[in-house]
Design an enzyme around this catalytic site. Structure first.
Site, mmCIF file in Angstrom:
data_model
loop_
_atom_site.group_PDB
_atom_site.id
_atom_site.type_symbol
_atom_site.label_atom_id
_atom_site.label_comp_id
_atom_site.label_asym_id
_atom_site.label_seq_id
_atom_site.Cartn_x
_atom_site.Cartn_y
_atom_site.Cartn_z
ATOM 1 C CE LYS A 59 -17.498 22.838 -18.640
ATOM 2 N NZ LYS A 59 -16.721 21.657 -18.193
ATOM 3 C CB THR A 60 -13.086 26.693 -22.029
ATOM 4 O OG1 THR A 60 -13.669 26.537 -20.736
ATOM 5 C CG2 THR A 60 -12.618 28.129 -22.193
ATOM 6 C CD GLU A 77 -16.810 26.636 -20.112
ATOM 7 O OE1 GLU A 77 -16.440 26.029 -19.080
ATOM 8 O OE2 GLU A 77 -16.094 27.437 -20.738
#
Length: 470
Positions: A126-127, A170
């Site tokens: 996700k980052t 995020e």
């Protein structure tokens, strides 16, 4: 650990905010955005850091160490992470004063307001995916506000205040706070059950992700390949679901992945195919790129322009980040702290190491995860790395558990000669250097403070002659 109480009211107006744990990548980003709003900012962290100094240079009042005296008389709101203890003196005093005391997710919710929100969630990736979306939007002449879990290498920051209505974040599933946000477009990269200390069961974890997706006002973008994501997909009731991945029926389909060196691939959407090439390695990043492109298409951009914008993404700090080269040995750092993430990081390293070997320097993160997953870590490290050095557990917010050390991981190797538990950092650095030959990669792995061992590793390499090739 302090679990977030999302029922607590969020103040309408904030004039002076104090951040407990202000030095973390997420908290320092939030504090910076509060400064952007003209809000007085103070905060504390247990150690000095570049993030603290950068905030101080912008006018924030920062303290090293936690002390009740750090909480100024003008503070009306205190923002905290879940990683502090309930006995933290600043937290205790804020409660005694009757101040607004909110979790960092609530502070982010306050910052977002009514903007059009893209929320990126998932167990892994996700980052990177958030960074891809943010940098692509900027290349597409948009100016989003964003909060990422890591520093975006191209920008040198983890957050930024933009002029557009778009806000990209995020979103954290570890404590359920991703359900707090009023998301417009939700991206679910994958769903690999973790953080069961919060969710208790795998089924509850899947249900949480399904609720996150169904809350999205416009669309939910989700992996077509990941088994956990497909379990969530089956539970979604959202009318607009966009899938991405290698599955033949994916709405944004990835084919022809060539992972040697810079990863190359083809994306197909609505019968149109476009070739892409990234600057970051690893087949998993082709999948991350497909998810980012799917989000951009959902926001109204075309396939070709979206992929072209994503191609320029230069990575995020602590995601296969090169820190130095000594006597021909490259030393990388990666934030991977779950077996799936470790596998992806080492697979990516394998595509660019050539004839060299991979020496993993792994720091297990939290006692609970180590106790639950040490066999999986051992299996991944043994299959993906040539040699493995394991440090002791980074406990983070947890108290030590008797018998749970890094030796659990090395003891689960089928070939003990390839696994070495070395609790002392200097000895670990020297051992890794002693076995590293020209062309090898040493890769530190973990989301604790393992990256701080890198100067010791580089110094040890400089001081240690290369061993003879076998």
């Amino acid at each position: 650990m302090i679990r977030p109480d999302l029922s607590l009211p969020i103040p309408d107006d904030i004039t002076a905010a104090h951040f407990i744990g202000i030095g973390g990548s997420g908290m320092s980003g939030l504090a910076g955005m509060f400064l952007d709003r003209g809000i007085r900012v103070s905060g504390s962290d247990r150690a000095d850091s570049p993030a603290l100094r950068a905030l101080a240079a912008r006018g924030a009042t920062v303290h090293v160490g936690h002390d009740a005296a750090n909480l100024g008389d003008d503070v009306d709101t205190v923002v905290h992470t879940g990683a502090i203890w309930p006995e933290n003196p600043e937290f205790v005093l804020a409660k005694q004063r009757g101040l607004h005391v909110i979790h960092r997710s609530q502070a982010l919710h306050w910052l977002i307001g009514s903007r059009r929100l893209v929320s990126v969630a998932g167990a892994h990736g996700k980052t990177t995916s958030t960074g891809m979306i943010v940098t692509a939007l900027q290349r597409l002449d948009a100016d989003p506000t964003f909060v990422n879990g890591g520093v975006i290498a191209d920008l040198g920051v983890s957050s930024g205040t933009g002029a557009d209505e778009l806000f990209v974040i995020e979103a954290d599933e570890s404590d359920g706070t991703f359900l707090l946000y009023d998301t417009s477009v939700a991206l679910i990269t994958n769903v690999d059950p973790d953080h069961l200390d919060h969710w208790a069961t795998r089924d509850a974890f899947y249900e949480g992700f399904a609720a996150f997706g169904d809350k999205a006002r416009e669309a939910v973008v989700i992996s077509s390949d990941d088994p956990g994501a497909q379990r969530v997909r089956a539970r979604l009731t959202h009318p607009h679901v966009v899938t991405f991945g290698e599955h033949p029926q994916a709405d944004v389909r990835v084919t022809g992945i060539v992972a040697e060196g810079p990863v190359a691939f083809t994306l197909t959407h609505d019968g149109v195919s476009v070739d892409g090439r990234l600057t970051v390695p690893g087949a998993h990043n082709a999948i991350n790129a497909a998810g980012a492109v799917a989000v951009l298409i959902t926001l109204g951009y075309g396939l070709e322009q979206s992929l072209s914008a994503v191609e320029g993404f230069g990575g995020t700090v602590r995601r296969f980040e090169l820190h130095g080269v000594q006597r021909g040995v490259s030393v990388y750092d990666d934030y991977a702290h779950h077996p799936t993430e470790v596998a992806a990081a080492l697979a990516g390293a394998r595509t660019v190491v050539g004839e060299g070997r991979i020496i993993a320097l792994h720091q297990p993160h939290t006692y609970s995860r180590t106790q639950e997953m040490y066999r999986e870590f051992a299996e991944v490290l043994e299959s993906q790395a040539d040699e493995t050095v394991v440090l002791d557990v980074y406990g983070a917010r947890e108290d030590p558990v008797p018998g749970v050390t890094g030796e659990l991981v090395t003891g689960a190797f089928s070939d003990p000669s390839r696994a070495h538990f070395v609790a002392d950092w200097q000895q670990a650095a020297e051992y890794a250097a002693s076995i590293a030959r020209e062309g090898d990669f040493i890769v530190t792995l973990g989301c604790g403070n393992v990256n701080l061992i890198i100067p010791q590793v580089l110094d040890a390499l400089a001081a240690t002659p290369s061993p003879a090739a076998e």
